[in-house]
Design an enzyme around this catalytic site. Structure first.
Site, short mmCIF file in Angstrom:
data_model
loop_
_atom_site.label_atom_id
_atom_site.label_comp_id
_atom_site.label_asym_id
_atom_site.label_seq_id
_atom_site.Cartn_x
_atom_site.Cartn_y
_atom_site.Cartn_z
N LEU A 37 0.84 -1.19 0.00
CA LEU A 37 0.00 0.00 0.00
C LEU A 37 0.88 1.25 0.00
O LEU A 37 1.98 1.26 0.53
CB LEU A 37 -0.93 -0.01 1.22
CG LEU A 37 -1.86 -1.23 1.31
CD1 LEU A 37 -2.86 -1.04 2.44
CD2 LEU A 37 -2.57 -1.49 0.00
N ASN A 47 3.93 -7.93 6.80
CA ASN A 47 4.77 -7.40 7.87
C ASN A 47 4.20 -6.14 8.53
O ASN A 47 4.95 -5.34 9.08
CB ASN A 47 6.17 -7.13 7.33
CG ASN A 47 6.17 -6.06 6.25
OD1 ASN A 47 5.21 -5.97 5.51
ND2 ASN A 47 7.21 -5.26 6.19
N GLU A 48 2.90 -5.98 8.46
CA GLU A 48 2.28 -4.74 8.95
C GLU A 48 2.66 -4.39 10.39
O GLU A 48 2.93 -3.23 10.70
CB GLU A 48 0.74 -4.83 8.83
CG GLU A 48 0.19 -4.51 7.44
CD GLU A 48 0.33 -5.67 6.45
OE1 GLU A 48 0.92 -6.71 6.81
OE2 GLU A 48 -0.15 -5.52 5.31
N GLY A 73 1.02 -5.23 1.40
CA GLY A 73 0.04 -5.26 0.31
C GLY A 73 0.56 -6.00 -0.92
O GLY A 73 -0.23 -6.58 -1.67
#
Lengths: 317, 317, 317
Positions: free
Chosen positions: C123, C192-193, C168
């Site tokens: 993202l 890996n957010e 994303g």
């Protein structure tokens, strides 16, 4: 998870889902089967095959060899040549199972084929072609019934997969508690419905997901994969692969292991693990039948089945 | 997936689910335990065991060794001889956990046993035998409470499994975020309830399914399998197996790894992954208690438990 | 399941989730990207890249190379330097996909990056920072839309992951039917957010669970793991790892395999396996947008993103 390997076998499987029996294949075999059966006098229900002193019973298409001393019976599919799951075979399987469930001498059943080489070719296309909607509905209800019976059976069910096991044959194996596959590269197992242009119903898919997980099931179902033994073990669609001549003895020792567990607790545990999946079908059983009937009645599907069956019959000749 | 291996250990486990302590086993050990505890003066809550300068706190049965510099504490089960989960131990575990959760110095807890050799023998049969329904209800509510606390804790929970871990001991480990098992063939781990003739409740099963998948869980639960280290790792019921003397140090380095992740995001993510499973119990918590009470109150179950306990007490003598 | 290995890479990934491009990193690269793009005349939509005689089409940020003879097209992300999923790229991806879905010449699409080394950085933080709630809502709806389109596409989607694929970018890969990763240790893949202090939404998590199972997903999501090729294969987040120069050719042979399956049955089967997961988002799409908007609008989140972006921009200078 190395899922790539199974894909290699798909092309071969398209026309011969059971991957064997050159010259005599599939539905054509089913016709031949009746003759083979009636020409095999040594194979009548009451005849040999059981252990010393065991009295076999069963029905024309299901041989039951009881072993009350071991608390179990062996149930052999005997609808040569490919054990296709005709309405009659389905019905006899359910009745045999019911009898064993109602007899307290039995806590477990080994399910296997009386014709090594083919465990079961799956649903019987003859029941799905050129018949009327009422017949399709009756047939599908019988398929549902067998699955529900097997999947929720309080008996320990060990599947001794001694031959190829595509589509409905695979479902039968998946509905047991443990699967042992004979180590023969021709004995592939899987839900290969897409390869025939049809779709495994949601409860076939649920059963596969419960066995090998969502991702492996998604790929196997989309591609219609048939797994040869090593890959079948790796993906988890069977629990054990053993040399062909050890399938039955292995099934017996595994059975002894399962029967050593306190039965009532084991049964409740099995139900705990499987009820939600069975309930999904039970809650929409009629809708599932209607779905099947309207799908199979389509002109396009009937036409493909007809072409497919003719191809098999020509092969026979 | 080669699931067969775990099955080999089941028979051994039937009478001695913790697979150790010859002569002093199970519930009998639980009685002996009170004496052992009071005879061990070096083990009072305020005494040694913490790092240099660390001030230990906790309660009679739960030793807490804080390490605020590392943002964590070690919580040791100390109810010799087998850390059976009595009402008192359950309550003290919940209170200790709550204290640590409410203290912002701590983001993680290592859970381990103060008596290497046995992590926890699981639920305390003495709480389930010869008591009245109100007691059973209170006890079961405490079991639920510990699981809910652990499973949804915003703390990082690393389980240093330094001994056998059957049944409720395994549940305790499964409710953590990461499991390290000491590599000792006697240290088996699993939900072996069926081997005792009882049934793991649905939320035990859910927790196992979330950890090792549906198929492996179904088989392990039906057979009541206890997995020795190598098999435990293979099936995924633990994340790591290390030599016995490295369990605690490995737990500390794994903890450092987990604590390096931004805490708030990690906590929300954990909740996202576990809330649905916890909610299943929360939505039917009272019914689950009633189920337990009526099951455990049955004459047949009480009789089996009684026989089982007497057998253990005779062994002790 | 040996899940420990993936953890080793997490620390490295914190500031450079795509693990490459020293000096030119992340969002800063995104700015540079516009210039690089306009300075690369050989890369206009109609220019080279397709096979002999193939006429490329697409949009500024999505190059489409049709291969009607093979029944498929290659779709290349072309938003240098890191293919961050800006609103424009998301929109163009959806439109390109829609076009291919509506053209019966195409049954499959290979999705890959036009800039080997980075598949997609995920993202676009610029869309989430310093904008108004209406923009955040519009952006999030576009993210949802792309996922829904990909996840339920009747086309066979093969992902040729020829570069790093965090967050994303990983979701994009997970939404395809098959993933092939180039064997380069810098090409890590994962959600890996948490490492960035944010939380993957539930449908990211569902997609990962469907691919690698609940336990592996829980651990990977909590730790924000980025898996290098060997570990990515082992955990199942990709299906195949091949040498870097064989990614595209492997994608083509895998595609041929998938396209050999009767299409209608395969599409219905895919839908059967994925509809429930997509429905979970569809049933609460607006609430999910509101969640995102209120989360991303928080002062604390905006401040962290701002600091993060400034850090990247300084790195560039």
């Amino acid at each position: 998870m190395a899922l790539a390997a199974g894909a290699r076998v798909q092309a071969r499987a398209l026309l011969r889902p059971w991957g064997r029996a050159p010259g005599l294949t599939g539905l054509a075999l089913w016709f031949a089967g009746s003759r083979v059966l009636s020409a095999a006098p040594g194979r009548t229900p009451a005849a040999g095959g059981g252990g010393p002193g065991a009295r076999c019973f069963g029905s024309p298409r299901v041989l039951v060899e009881p072993d009350p001393a071991a608390g179990m019976a062996v149930m052999k599919l005997r609808k040569p040549p490919v054990n296709s799951l005709s309405l009659e075979l389905l019905t006899e399987l359910v009745i045999s199972l019911e009898k064993l469930e109602n007899d307290k001498s039995f806590q477990g059943v080994i399910i296997t084929s009386d014709s090594p080489g083919i465990f079961s070719a799956g649903l019987d296309l003859m029941e799905m072609c050129g018949r009327d909607p009422a017949h399709y509905a009756e047939y599908w209800k019988a398929v549902q019934e067998l699955w529900l019976r097997l999947y929720l059976s309080h008996l320990v069910l060990i599947c001794a997969v001694n031959g190829a096991s595509p589509a409905g044959g695979c479902l039968l194996a998946l509905s047991c508690d443990y699967r042992i596959l004979a180590d023969n590269p021709k004995y592939t197992i899987g839900l290969n419905e897409t390869q025939l242009g049809i779709v495994a119903p949601f409860w076939f898919a649920d059963t596969l997901v419960n066995t090998i997980g969502h991702r492996a099931a998604e790929r196997a179902l989309q591609l219609g994969l048939l797994f040869p033994p090593a890959e079948a073990l790796q993906v988890g669609i069977v629990d054990q692969v053993v040399p062909e001549d050890q399938v039955q003895s292995t099934a017996r020792s595994v059975m002894a292991q399962w029967l050593a567990v306190p039965g009532h607790a084991r049964q409740l545990t099995k139900n705990l693990m499987r009820k939600a999946t069975a309930d999904r079908l039970l809650k929409q059983r009629d809708a599932d039948i209607q779905n099947f009937v309207s799908f199979i009645s389509r002109d396009s599907i009937q036409k493909s089945l007809h072409v497919y069956i003719e191809k098999l019959q020509k092969k026979k000749v």
